[in-house]
Design a protein around this motif. Structure first.
Motif, PDB file in Angstrom:
ATOM      1  N   VAL A 214      62.870  57.991 -48.307  1.00 27.81           N
ATOM      2  CA  VAL A 214      61.888  58.587 -49.209  1.00 27.81           C
ATOM      3  C   VAL A 214      61.059  57.474 -49.837  1.00 27.81           C
ATOM      4  O   VAL A 214      61.599  56.526 -50.387  1.00 27.81           O
ATOM      5  CB  VAL A 214      62.599  59.408 -50.310  1.00 27.81           C
ATOM      6  N   ALA A 215      59.752  57.604 -49.733  1.00 31.46           N
ATOM      7  CA  ALA A 215      58.842  56.647 -50.367  1.00 31.46           C
ATOM      8  C   ALA A 215      58.296  57.298 -51.631  1.00 31.46           C
ATOM      9  O   ALA A 215      57.995  58.477 -51.631  1.00 31.46           O
ATOM     10  CB  ALA A 215      57.705  56.311 -49.406  1.00 31.46           C
ATOM     11  N   GLN A 216      58.172  56.532 -52.709  1.00 38.60           N
ATOM     12  CA  GLN A 216      57.724  57.105 -53.970  1.00 38.60           C
ATOM     13  C   GLN A 216      56.640  56.271 -54.635  1.00 38.60           C
ATOM     14  O   GLN A 216      56.836  55.727 -55.709  1.00 38.60           O
ATOM     15  CB  GLN A 216      58.903  57.266 -54.920  1.00 38.60           C
ATOM     16  N   PRO A 217      55.477  56.155 -54.016  1.00 41.48           N
ATOM     17  CA  PRO A 217      54.410  55.441 -54.705  1.00 41.48           C
ATOM     18  C   PRO A 217      53.937  56.252 -55.911  1.00 41.48           C
ATOM     19  O   PRO A 217      54.145  57.450 -55.978  1.00 41.48           O
ATOM     20  CB  PRO A 217      53.310  55.341 -53.652  1.00 41.48           C
ATOM     21  N   VAL A 218      53.312  55.593 -56.864  1.00 34.58           N
ATOM     22  CA  VAL A 218      52.774  56.255 -58.053  1.00 34.58           C
ATOM     23  C   VAL A 218      51.262  56.122 -58.032  1.00 34.58           C
ATOM     24  O   VAL A 218      50.735  55.040 -57.782  1.00 34.58           O
ATOM     25  CB  VAL A 218      53.320  55.612 -59.348  1.00 34.58           C
ATOM     26  N   VAL A 219      50.571  57.215 -58.288  1.00 36.35           N
ATOM     27  CA  VAL A 219      49.126  57.173 -58.458  1.00 36.35           C
ATOM     28  C   VAL A 219      48.867  57.342 -59.949  1.00 36.35           C
ATOM     29  O   VAL A 219      49.268  58.340 -60.552  1.00 36.35           O
ATOM     30  CB  VAL A 219      48.417  58.270 -57.643  1.00 36.35           C
ATOM     31  N   ARG A 220      48.222  56.360 -60.557  1.00 35.02           N
ATOM     32  CA  ARG A 220      47.974  56.341 -61.991  1.00 35.02           C
ATOM     33  C   ARG A 220      46.713  57.125 -62.359  1.00 35.02           C
ATOM     34  O   ARG A 220      45.725  57.071 -61.639  1.00 35.02           O
ATOM     35  CB  ARG A 220      47.796  54.907 -62.475  1.00 35.02           C
ATOM     36  N   ASP A 221      46.779  57.837 -63.472  1.00 34.53           N
ATOM     37  CA  ASP A 221      45.646  58.536 -64.079  1.00 34.53           C
ATOM     38  C   ASP A 221      44.894  59.406 -63.070  1.00 34.53           C
ATOM     39  O   ASP A 221      43.676  59.349 -62.946  1.00 34.53           O
ATOM     40  CB  ASP A 221      44.708  57.519 -64.741  1.00 34.53           C
ATOM     41  N   VAL A 222      45.630  60.231 -62.345  1.00 32.10           N
ATOM     42  CA  VAL A 222      45.087  61.033 -61.245  1.00 32.10           C
ATOM     43  C   VAL A 222      43.979  61.969 -61.696  1.00 32.10           C
ATOM     44  O   VAL A 222      42.966  62.114 -61.012  1.00 32.10           O
ATOM     45  CB  VAL A 222      46.209  61.843 -60.550  1.00 32.10           C
ATOM     46  N   ALA A 223      44.133  62.624 -62.842  1.00 31.99           N
ATOM     47  CA  ALA A 223      43.145  63.612 -63.293  1.00 31.99           C
ATOM     48  C   ALA A 223      41.776  62.985 -63.510  1.00 31.99           C
ATOM     49  O   ALA A 223      40.754  63.655 -63.350  1.00 31.99           O
ATOM     50  CB  ALA A 223      43.633  64.295 -64.564  1.00 31.99           C
TER      51      ALA A 223
ATOM     52  N   ALA B  73      52.766  50.582 -55.817  1.00 32.63           N
ATOM     53  CA  ALA B  73      54.205  50.314 -55.886  1.00 32.63           C
ATOM     54  C   ALA B  73      54.946  51.456 -56.577  1.00 32.63           C
ATOM     55  O   ALA B  73      54.366  52.233 -57.314  1.00 32.63           O
ATOM     56  CB  ALA B  73      54.434  49.017 -56.650  1.00 32.63           C
ATOM     57  N   VAL B  74      56.241  51.527 -56.335  1.00 27.79           N
ATOM     58  CA  VAL B  74      57.086  52.526 -56.989  1.00 27.79           C
ATOM     59  C   VAL B  74      57.248  52.133 -58.455  1.00 27.79           C
ATOM     60  O   VAL B  74      57.637  51.021 -58.768  1.00 27.79           O
ATOM     61  CB  VAL B  74      58.467  52.599 -56.310  1.00 27.79           C
ATOM     62  N   GLU B  75      56.914  53.051 -59.345  1.00 30.92           N
ATOM     63  CA  GLU B  75      57.054  52.843 -60.780  1.00 30.92           C
ATOM     64  C   GLU B  75      57.359  54.183 -61.416  1.00 30.92           C
ATOM     65  O   GLU B  75      57.406  55.197 -60.751  1.00 30.92           O
ATOM     66  CB  GLU B  75      55.753  52.286 -61.367  1.00 30.92           C
ATOM     67  N   GLU B  76      57.515  54.180 -62.732  1.00 28.37           N
ATOM     68  CA  GLU B  76      57.731  55.432 -63.447  1.00 28.37           C
ATOM     69  C   GLU B  76      56.448  56.244 -63.455  1.00 28.37           C
ATOM     70  O   GLU B  76      55.359  55.698 -63.481  1.00 28.37           O
ATOM     71  CB  GLU B  76      58.191  55.162 -64.870  1.00 28.37           C
ATOM     72  N   ALA B  77      56.593  57.556 -63.473  1.00 28.08           N
ATOM     73  CA  ALA B  77      55.449  58.461 -63.487  1.00 28.08           C
ATOM     74  C   ALA B  77      55.732  59.598 -64.456  1.00 28.08           C
ATOM     75  O   ALA B  77      56.851  59.774 -64.921  1.00 28.08           O
ATOM     76  CB  ALA B  77      55.194  59.001 -62.085  1.00 28.08           C
ATOM     77  N   THR B  78      54.704  60.395 -64.733  1.00 29.78           N
ATOM     78  CA  THR B  78      54.875  61.535 -65.630  1.00 29.78           C
ATOM     79  C   THR B  78      55.208  62.812 -64.877  1.00 29.78           C
ATOM     80  O   THR B  78      55.603  63.799 -65.479  1.00 29.78           O
ATOM     81  CB  THR B  78      53.612  61.749 -66.489  1.00 29.78           C
ATOM     82  N   GLY B  79      55.048  62.834 -63.558  1.00 32.40           N
ATOM     83  CA  GLY B  79      55.372  63.997 -62.734  1.00 32.40           C
ATOM     84  C   GLY B  79      55.570  63.567 -61.295  1.00 32.40           C
ATOM     85  O   GLY B  79      55.313  62.416 -60.943  1.00 32.40           O
TER      86      GLY B  79
ATOM     87  N   ASP C  34      50.248  60.439 -64.340  1.00 36.15           N
ATOM     88  CA  ASP C  34      50.698  59.457 -63.354  1.00 36.15           C
ATOM     89  C   ASP C  34      51.712  60.174 -62.474  1.00 36.15           C
ATOM     90  O   ASP C  34      52.726  60.667 -62.963  1.00 36.15           O
ATOM     91  CB  ASP C  34      51.372  58.263 -64.025  1.00 36.15           C
ATOM     92  N   VAL C  35      51.473  60.233 -61.166  1.00 35.25           N
ATOM     93  CA  VAL C  35      52.281  61.077 -60.294  1.00 35.25           C
ATOM     94  C   VAL C  35      52.993  60.263 -59.214  1.00 35.25           C
ATOM     95  O   VAL C  35      52.359  59.491 -58.495  1.00 35.25           O
ATOM     96  CB  VAL C  35      51.413  62.173 -59.624  1.00 35.25           C
TER      97      VAL C  35
END
Length: 187
Positions: A124-133, A147-153, A112-113
């Motif tokens: 600064v905008a920080q959207p998260v893309v889930r399960d990118v791989a 939406a902005v959320e926690e990510a792994t990277g 999740d990035v």
């Protein structure tokens, strides 16, 4: 501009500097920070103090990638391709897709990035893309508007701003950030 020849001599007093070299009130102003900006600034300060950082820099030939994937009609942007490549690399090197928890390491099973981009206002905008791989490149562009959320990277994209190189700060509890600078043609 030639700063040595072009600027007229200014006395310290006119520049708002006291005889001791400290700026006077006339030489500065202050503005309140938004609560989110203040929280982000504190998070960055803690990160630099508590997480080991090291920086690598490389130039990459992306001409063939742009020709094959990036197109107006397919709505695929270079940012989407970079995001997919970073996620794929994170799967191949699981230590990158992890976080430190003091006495143990948590490895995540999906990537999740956060994507950091700047606007003309410097926000600064920080959207998260889930399960990118697990996603196709074509899906990524639509998912980047989440939406902005926690990510792994984190992926910090600076090429649209003309920044040739950058050194980003890891966002806790993540263990890595990839900063991408200027994309340019090289003869």
């Amino acid at each position: 501009a030639d700063v040595l020849k072009g600027a007229p001599a200014i006395s310290p007093a006119a520049a708002g500097v006291s005889s001791s070299g400290i700026a006077t009130a006339a030489a500065m102003s202050e503005a309140d920070m938004a609560q989110s900006a203040a929280a982000y600034a504190e998070q960055v300060a803690v990160s630099k103090r508590t997480i080991p950082h090291y920086y690598l820099s490389a130039e990459v030939e992306v001409g063939a990638v742009i020709e094959e994937f990036v197109s107006e009609s397919a709505r695929i942007e270079l940012e989407d391709v970079v995001l997919k490549a970073a996620a794929t690399a994170s799967v191949k090197v699981p230590a990158v897709n992890s976080c430190w928890l003091g006495d143990r390491i948590r490895r995540f099973h999906r990537v999740d990035v956060n994507i950091i981009t700047s606007t003309d206002a410097g926000i600064v905008a920080q959207p998260v893309v889930r399960d990118v791989a697990a996603r196709g490149i074509g899906e990524i562009g639509e998912l980047r508007r989440a939406a902005v959320e926690e990510a792994t990277g984190t992926l910090s994209v600076m090429f649209a701003r003309g920044v040739s190189e950058c050194a980003a700060v890891i966002r806790p509890p993540q263990s890595a950030v990839l900063c991408v600078g200027e994309v340019r043609r090289v003869p």
